[in-house]
Design a protein around this motif. Structure first.
Motif, mmCIF file in Angstrom:
data_model
loop_
_atom_site.group_PDB
_atom_site.id
_atom_site.type_symbol
_atom_site.label_atom_id
_atom_site.label_comp_id
_atom_site.label_asym_id
_atom_site.label_seq_id
_atom_site.Cartn_x
_atom_site.Cartn_y
_atom_site.Cartn_z
ATOM 1 N N SER A 268 0.829 -1.207 0.000
ATOM 2 C CA SER A 268 0.000 0.000 0.000
ATOM 3 C C SER A 268 0.861 1.253 0.000
ATOM 4 C CB SER A 268 -0.936 -0.007 1.209
ATOM 5 O OG SER A 268 -1.797 1.124 1.187
ATOM 6 N N SER B 182 -9.926 -6.584 -13.958
ATOM 7 C CA SER B 182 -9.163 -5.503 -13.344
ATOM 8 C C SER B 182 -7.890 -5.148 -14.092
ATOM 9 C CB SER B 182 -8.782 -5.893 -11.906
ATOM 10 O OG SER B 182 -9.933 -6.121 -11.108
ATOM 11 N N ARG C 213 -5.956 -7.485 -3.844
ATOM 12 C CA ARG C 213 -5.746 -6.258 -3.061
ATOM 13 C C ARG C 213 -4.856 -5.284 -3.823
ATOM 14 N NH1 ARG C 213 -4.974 -10.159 1.017
ATOM 15 N NH2 ARG C 213 -2.711 -9.838 1.034
ATOM 16 N N LYS D 138 1.780 6.789 -6.917
ATOM 17 C CA LYS D 138 0.811 7.862 -7.088
ATOM 18 C C LYS D 138 1.470 9.230 -6.888
ATOM 19 C CE LYS D 138 -3.314 9.795 -7.277
ATOM 20 N NZ LYS D 138 -4.084 9.859 -8.557
ATOM 21 N N HIS E 213 -6.278 0.676 -8.725
ATOM 22 C CA HIS E 213 -7.450 1.352 -9.283
ATOM 23 C C HIS E 213 -7.939 2.483 -8.373
ATOM 24 C CE1 HIS E 213 -8.033 -1.016 -12.871
ATOM 25 N NE2 HIS E 213 -7.870 -2.141 -12.182
ATOM 26 N N GLU E 214 -7.860 2.283 -7.058
ATOM 27 C CA GLU E 214 -8.249 3.350 -6.130
ATOM 28 C C GLU E 214 -7.385 4.590 -6.308
ATOM 29 O OE1 GLU E 214 -7.827 1.546 -2.333
ATOM 30 O OE2 GLU E 214 -9.587 0.241 -2.567
ATOM 31 N N ARG E 215 -6.155 4.400 -6.739
ATOM 32 C CA ARG E 215 -5.219 5.517 -6.910
ATOM 33 C C ARG E 215 -5.167 6.014 -8.349
ATOM 34 N NH1 ARG E 215 -3.794 2.085 -3.005
ATOM 35 N NH2 ARG E 215 -2.702 2.813 -1.124
ATOM 36 N N ALA F 168 -6.872 -3.716 -6.650
ATOM 37 C CA ALA F 168 -7.847 -2.760 -6.119
ATOM 38 C C ALA F 168 -7.156 -1.478 -5.675
ATOM 39 C CB ALA F 168 -8.612 -3.388 -4.951
ATOM 40 N N GLY F 169 -5.985 -1.635 -5.042
ATOM 41 C CA GLY F 169 -5.234 -0.467 -4.597
ATOM 42 C C GLY F 169 -4.770 0.400 -5.751
#
Length: 458
Positions: free
Chosen positions: A79, A174, A120, A86, A126-128, A123-124
């Protein structure tokens, strides 16, 4: 038409690295890693051993006896690492899946904890707002499959296709871009000819059987993945391509260069894009390897299954003499084998277009190791890396200007990490890792690269 930068980035404290070259709108910038080099957690959450675990545990194989058991602990620190991506402004991240983390024996029941790690991670990303590019195989063959013959065994190609279909079915929604095999040539040359990489063999006869079975695995994987992927998903191979040049003007050097190029480039490009092996290489291979006898009906049709893009990895040129040996003509990096020659980037990109058509291309590795050290001010100054990237970005820009369909550029590497047989002695990352504490410190090159990305200019 490409234009110049309005406000080109500069490398502190001077702007001597600014060239004022603007990349096309929508050009994608990112960085790359591989599972064994960064994840660590070798014996955690059900992961099975790979050939690299076995190789590292063999005395004398890796510098200082080091291993990837911990690496840079990305398995637990993913993470924070994604936050760094990012913060630097990258919009793409290329990583690999550990085959034995998902299928501990290479076949059989899925290790759900391993699969969930990649869920995970995706997903991390794509969240960023970071687009994933996923490599299915980056040299870490499950040890259990190797003990059944590994890449010398044709069955491994089919087991790889099964694994590829599984990952596509589980994670396909994804991932917009998939890469099948990373640098099959390196497995052949380093793993089976010189033995400096896992599995550590020195067997020329077997090496080119391995080449064929890896290429077959690529084609089978492309076919197996398609039904599981949504429309618009793309698949291709990742090949390290080395432009080959005659060391002098002699006829002998020119003839040897053609054959050398065959082993370095055409042996992998031709079957994937032309569904045929180069005749000159096959005639030469026949002197010492039974490779041809392992090619079955329809194998080349399978290997030539249509792909959507080619991932190009460029590190060094090769200069070939009349006796078939090689010499160095340019300065080298800390990696003894790497000559620094940005023109080679232009030459290999334009050669792919000239010989194989207007294929969408992505650069998925390009970089060098430099003698990085943490300064008294807590910073890492790496001007050599900045100069290297500046000049290679410029070469890529020139290739685009001359019509090459280059879509993105992923530098190697995001983080300092386990560098195969060199252990932790070579630092290739944009981000410095203090291995004792696992602290991450962006180098000056990372800040410079962030500026390039922000301006889309170098």
């Amino acid at each position: 038409m490409l234009t110049s930068c309005d406000d080109p980035p500069s490398a502190e404290p001077s702007d001597e690295t600014s060239l004022g070259l603007r990349f096309p709108k929508g050009f994608v910038w990112g960085a790359a890693t591989s599972a064994y080099q960064i994840e660590g957690a070798a014996g955690i959450d059900g992961r099975g051993p790979s050939v690299w675990d076995t190789f590292c545990a063999t005395p004398g194989k890796v510098r200082n006896g080091q291993t990837g058991d911990v690496a840079v602990d990305h398995y637990h620190r993913w993470s924070d690492d994604l936050d760094l991506i990012k913060q630097l402004g990258m919009s793409s991240y290329r990583f690999s899946v550990s085959w034995s983390r998902v299928l501990p024996d290479g076949v059989g029941p899925v290790n759900q904890r391993g699969l969930d790690f990649y869920r995970r991670l995706l997903a991390g990303l794509h969240e960023r707002g970071i687009s994933p590019m996923v490599t299915l195989y980056h040299w870490d063959t499950p040890q259990a499959l190797h003990e059944e013959g590994g890449w010398e065994n044709r069955d491994t190609a089919y087991r790889f296709a099964d694994y590829a279909a599984l990952i596509a079915a589980e994670l396909g929604d994804s991932v917009p871009v998939w890469l099948t095999l990373n640098e099959p040539k390196t497995v052949v040359q380093n793993g089976y000819l010189t033995g400096v990489h896992a599995p550590g063999h020195k067997d020329p006869a077997a090496a080119y059987v391995v080449a064929h079975h890896q290429l077959l695995a690529h084609g089978l994987a492309v076919q197996a993945m398609r039904p599981h992927l949504p429309a618009g998903s793309r698949i291709g191979p990742a090949l390290n391509l080395h432009p080959c040049y005659p060391a002098d003007n002699s006829e002998g050097a020119q003839e040897q260069t053609i054959l050398y190029d065959g082993y370095e480039n055409r042996l992998y490009l031709d079957p994937i894009f032309r569904a045929s092996y180069p005749a000159d290489v096959m005639a030469d291979v026949a002197r010492f390897s039974p490779m041809a006898s392992y090619i079955q009906t329809d194998d080349l049709k399978i290997i030539g299954s249509p792909v959507d893009l080619l991932a190009v990895q460029y590190y060094t040129p090769i200069y070939v003499t009349a006796d078939g040996s090689t010499i160095f003509k340019h300065p080298t990096s800390q990696a003894f084998w790497q000559q620094i020659y940005p023109q080679g980037m232009y030459d290999i990109l334009t050669r792919v277009k000239r010989d194989y058509g207007n294929i969408p291309l992505t650069i998925t590795e390009n970089g060098l190791p430099t003698p990085d050290a943490l300064g008294g001010d807590g910073m890492v100054d790496d001007p050599g890396r900045i100069a290297f990237f500046r000049d290679h970005f410029a070469a890529a820009h020139r290739a685009i200007s001359d019509g090459v369909n280059l879509e993105s550029y992923h530098v190697w590497s995001l983080l300092d990490n386990f560098e195969w047989q060199e252990g932790y002695d070579e630092r290739w990352g944009l981000i410095y890792v203090d291995y004792a504490s696992q602290r991450r410190i962006p180098k000056r090159s990372a800040r410079w690269y962030s500026g390039v990305i922000s301006a889309n200019c170098v």
